[in-house]
Design an enzyme around this catalytic site. Structure first.
Site, PDB file in Angstrom:
ATOM      1  CG  PHE A 154      18.640  84.879  40.053  1.00 39.60           C
ATOM      2  CD1 PHE A 154      17.960  84.007  38.912  1.00 39.60           C
ATOM      3  CD2 PHE A 154      19.787  85.126  40.063  1.00 39.60           C
ATOM      4  CE1 PHE A 154      18.526  83.395  38.132  1.00 39.60           C
ATOM      5  CE2 PHE A 154      20.656  84.712  38.959  1.00 39.60           C
ATOM      6  CZ  PHE A 154      20.171  83.771  38.071  1.00 39.60           C
ATOM      7  CE  LYS A 206      15.291  86.363  36.061  1.00 45.14           C
ATOM      8  NZ  LYS A 206      14.861  86.287  37.317  1.00 45.14           N
ATOM      9  CB  ALA A 254      -2.596  73.806  44.612  1.00 41.27           C
ATOM     10  CB  CYS A 262       9.631  87.781  36.253  1.00 38.35           C
ATOM     11  SG  CYS A 262      10.352  89.323  36.627  1.00 38.35           S
ATOM     12  CE  LYS A 265      10.106  90.702  31.729  1.00 38.23           C
ATOM     13  NZ  LYS A 265      11.372  89.968  31.559  1.00 38.23           N
TER      14      LYS A 265
HETATM   15  N1  LIG Z   1      10.421  92.760  38.691  1.00 40.23           N
HETATM   16  C1  LIG Z   1      11.146  91.739  39.218  1.00 40.23           C
HETATM   17  O1  LIG Z   1      10.803  90.931  40.220  1.00 40.23           O
HETATM   18  C2  LIG Z   1      12.407  91.332  38.274  1.00 40.23           C
HETATM   19  C3  LIG Z   1      13.243  90.479  38.913  1.00 40.23           C
HETATM   20  C4  LIG Z   1      14.384  89.915  38.186  1.00 40.23           C
HETATM   21  C5  LIG Z   1      14.702  90.322  37.046  1.00 40.23           C
HETATM   22  N2  LIG Z   1      13.851  91.274  36.401  1.00 40.23           N
HETATM   23  C6  LIG Z   1      14.182  91.931  35.258  1.00 40.23           C
HETATM   24  O2  LIG Z   1      14.503  92.990  35.283  1.00 40.23           O
HETATM   25  C7  LIG Z   1      14.375  93.985  34.238  1.00 40.23           C
HETATM   26  C8  LIG Z   1      13.819  95.412  34.918  1.00 40.23           C
HETATM   27  O3  LIG Z   1      12.709  94.863  35.543  1.00 40.23           O
HETATM   28  P1  LIG Z   1      11.504  95.907  36.557  1.00 40.23           P
HETATM   29  O4  LIG Z   1      10.641  95.200  37.220  1.00 40.23           O
HETATM   30  O5  LIG Z   1      12.735  96.336  37.394  1.00 40.23           O
HETATM   31  O6  LIG Z   1      11.007  96.870  35.421  1.00 40.23           O
HETATM   32  P2  LIG Z   1      10.122  98.136  35.712  1.00 40.23           P
HETATM   33  O7  LIG Z   1       9.113  98.246  34.510  1.00 40.23           O
HETATM   34  O8  LIG Z   1       9.936  98.221  37.111  1.00 40.23           O
HETATM   35  O9  LIG Z   1      11.247  99.370  35.639  1.00 40.23           O
HETATM   36  C9  LIG Z   1      11.837  99.757  34.286  1.00 40.23           C
HETATM   37  C10 LIG Z   1      12.484 101.123  34.420  1.00 40.23           C
HETATM   38  O10 LIG Z   1      13.181 101.405  33.456  1.00 40.23           O
HETATM   39  C11 LIG Z   1      12.941 102.615  33.060  1.00 40.23           C
HETATM   40  N3  LIG Z   1      13.502 102.956  31.533  1.00 40.23           N
HETATM   41  C12 LIG Z   1      13.279 102.295  30.492  1.00 40.23           C
HETATM   42  N4  LIG Z   1      13.858 102.545  29.315  1.00 40.23           N
HETATM   43  C13 LIG Z   1      14.920 103.408  30.036  1.00 40.23           C
HETATM   44  C14 LIG Z   1      16.060 103.928  29.241  1.00 40.23           C
HETATM   45  N5  LIG Z   1      16.369 104.124  28.149  1.00 40.23           N
HETATM   46  N6  LIG Z   1      16.700 104.658  30.194  1.00 40.23           N
HETATM   47  C15 LIG Z   1      16.702 104.805  31.508  1.00 40.23           C
HETATM   48  N7  LIG Z   1      15.602 104.168  32.142  1.00 40.23           N
HETATM   49  C16 LIG Z   1      14.716 103.400  31.296  1.00 40.23           C
HETATM   50  C17 LIG Z   1      11.529 102.964  33.130  1.00 40.23           C
HETATM   51  O11 LIG Z   1      11.147 104.339  33.197  1.00 40.23           O
HETATM   52  C18 LIG Z   1      11.319 102.014  34.423  1.00 40.23           C
HETATM   53  O12 LIG Z   1      11.431 102.944  35.554  1.00 40.23           O
HETATM   54  C19 LIG Z   1      13.516  93.417  33.391  1.00 40.23           C
HETATM   55  O13 LIG Z   1      14.153  92.703  32.267  1.00 40.23           O
HETATM   56  C20 LIG Z   1      12.853  92.158  34.272  1.00 40.23           C
HETATM   57  O14 LIG Z   1      12.329  91.105  33.536  1.00 40.23           O
HETATM   58  C21 LIG Z   1      12.752  91.823  37.178  1.00 40.23           C
END
Ligand SMILES: NC(=O)c1ccc[n+]([C@@H]2O[C@H](COP(=O)([O-])OP(=O)(O)OC[C@H]3O[C@@H](n4cnc5c(N)ncnc54)[C@H](O)[C@@H]3O)[C@@H](O)[C@H]2O)c1
Length: 432
Positions: A154, A206, A254, A262, A265
């Site tokens: 989160f 989530k 606002a 996030c 999507k």
């Molecule tokens: N960004 C946020 O604020 C946030 C907050 C909560 C939850 N999330 C969730 O967490 C997840 C990750 O989000 P993010 O923003 O950190 O993504 P991101 O795109 O910043 O990073 C993803 C990373 O995963 C790597 N990757 C992809 N496939 C891979 C594999 N097979 N093996 C190893 N590494 C691999 C990519 O190279 C990249 O570095 C998503 O599902 C997102 O919805 C994100």
């Protein structure tokens, strides 16, 4: 102390790995992006997140944190393997699970001892079961013992380390209580409430949380638009509403709407999940529509103030989807800039962290050196992201630099009276 592998070094993976190592665990972060790992090994951060670089450095020096592209190396002797790879939207709004699938396959191929797989990626309800099947099938049933625990994240970009270290709650979902308890042990030191539920419920918590937060923002934006037509001030309306304990003050600002990696999507993915199961997610649809409309309204306001957009020069302050991050995924600013360019305007912009990435997305965006440079020759100036440094600008200087006098405060951070006093044609969002 536990030995942990974190897969994915993006906003969530890198913060999770770094914070878990800072809590005394031995963490190896794995990514398939070779450049990213090479840079991390040289101390260069792939993302901008306040405090992260220093924390990575400290834990690398203490030999608790390392980076590799090798799953074999990353999974060696670990008790926990966290999956934190991206789950972007595909063309039909469904969460694209290809990275999760790849990660699960790679875990299955390289796992040689019992491991608890902890899924931190935001994944559609049922994915935990699917990951279990993938890993099981990969080795024809010969896989070492493993369980999958859902542990949705989160944290917010811009305050990710603090959010990870001080969560309002830790949610864990599993069919195996013992595994969930072991993961809970990793978080015990944080002294936050830990909720253990079944896998699917954890995955749903989530989506429901993000959809609710997006709903609050779309709600207040709808109220702002109504305020505009009735002459009320949404800032005061939100303050008055927020004092009600049943409502609370958060997520009632606002503005130009929500963006980022996030909410857009996740709202789409939840809508898709519902629709494909025969449910009718009318509210979610409206929440997304209002959000999109908010961007169009901003363009219309500027057009109305200038008479036309063709040939006009518009300055934009802020490009990242919110302050304190360099993330531009689904940023309102970029959508608005595209619409302005399409209508024939020239757009020049400044952002403290997100300029390079934005230029890649929109090659004919003119980049500026400062807010004042952005104002130079502009017919109108739009505040798109409320970075702190935009809060108290020298507006006399801005006025001197501008060609016109139109200001659109897309985040309601400036004082309308002061600015009107200086001769600006000021408008905010829901501000009379
Ligand atoms: N960004 C946020 O604020 C946030 C907050 C909560 C939850 N999330 C969730 O967490 C997840 C990750 O989000 P993010 O923003 O950190 O993504 P991101 O795109 O910043 O990073 C993803 C990373 O995963 C790597 N990757 C992809 N496939 C891979 C594999 N097979 N093996 C190893 N590494 C691999 C990519 O190279 C990249 O570095 C998503 O599902 C997102 O919805 C994100």
């Amino acid at each position: 102390m536990a030995k942990i592998c974190v897969i994915g070094t993006g906003y969530v993976g890198l913060v999770t790995g770094t914070c878990l190592s800072d809590m005394g665990n031995q963490v190896t972060c794995v990514d398939i992006d070779e450049d990213r790992i090479e840079q991390l090994n040289r101390g260069i951060m792939p993302i901008y997140e306040p405090g992260l670089e220093q924390l990575v450095k400290q834990n690398v020096e203490a030999q608790r944190l390392s980076f590799t592209t090798s799953y074999k190396e990353g999974l060696q002797d670990v008790e926990f393997a966290f999956i934190a790879v991206g789950t972007p939207s595909n063309d039909i709004g469904e969460a694209d699970l290809r990275y999760v699938q790849l990660a699960a396959n790679s875990i299955a191929k390289n796992m040689d001892h019992p491991t608890i797989i902890v899924n931190k990626s935001t994944v559609p309800v049922g994915t935990g079961d699917w990951v279990t099947e993938i890993i099981h099938d990969q080795n024809g049933g010969q896989t070492p013992e493993f369980t999958v625990v859902s542990n949705p994240e989160f944290l917010r970009e811009g305050s990710a380390i603090n959010d990870f270290m001080n969560p309002d709650r830790v949610v864990l979902g599993s069919t195996d209580q013992e595994s969930a308890n072991k993961v809970a042990g990793l978080y015990e030191a944080l002294r936050s409430p830990i909720m253990i539920t079944d896998l699917r419920t954890a995955e749903m918590i989530k989506y429901a949380s993000n959809a609710f937060l997006a709903t609050r923002i779309s709600f207040i934006n709808e109220i702002a638009n109504i305020c505009e037509s009735l002459g009320a001030d949404v800032r005061e309306v939100a303050r008055g509403m927020g004092m009600d304990k049943r409502i609370g003050p958060s997520f009632l600002d606002a503005g130009l709407g929500w963006g980022g990696s996030c909410f857009p999507k996740d709202v789409k993915a939840l809508t898709y999940m519902a629709t494909t199961r025969g449910a009718h997610p009318q509210l979610l649809q409206a929440v997304a529509d209002i959000n999109q409309n908010q961007r169009k309204r901003a363009v219309k306001k500027i057009e109305k103030a200038l008479g036309t957009l063709r040939g006009k020069k518009i300055g934009v302050l802020g490009l990242s989807f919110k302050p304190n991050t360099d993330d531009i995924r689904y940023a309102p600013s970029l959508d608005i800039i595209r619409m302005l360019l399409e209508a024939g305007a020239v757009v020049q912009a400044f952002d403290p962290q997100a300029m390079e990435a934005s230029k890649k997305e929109i090659p004919n965006l003119v980049l500026c050196q400062s807010p004042y440079d952005t104002a130079k020759g502009a017919d109108a100036l739009l505040l798109a992201t409320e970075w702190n440094e935009f809060k108290s600008l020298n507006f006399s200087k801005i006025k001197e630099e501008m060609h016109g006098n139109v200001l659109l405060d897309g985040r309601n951070i400036w004082d309308p009276e002061d600015l009107r006093g200086l001769g600006f044609e000021y408008s905010g969002i829901g501000v009379p």
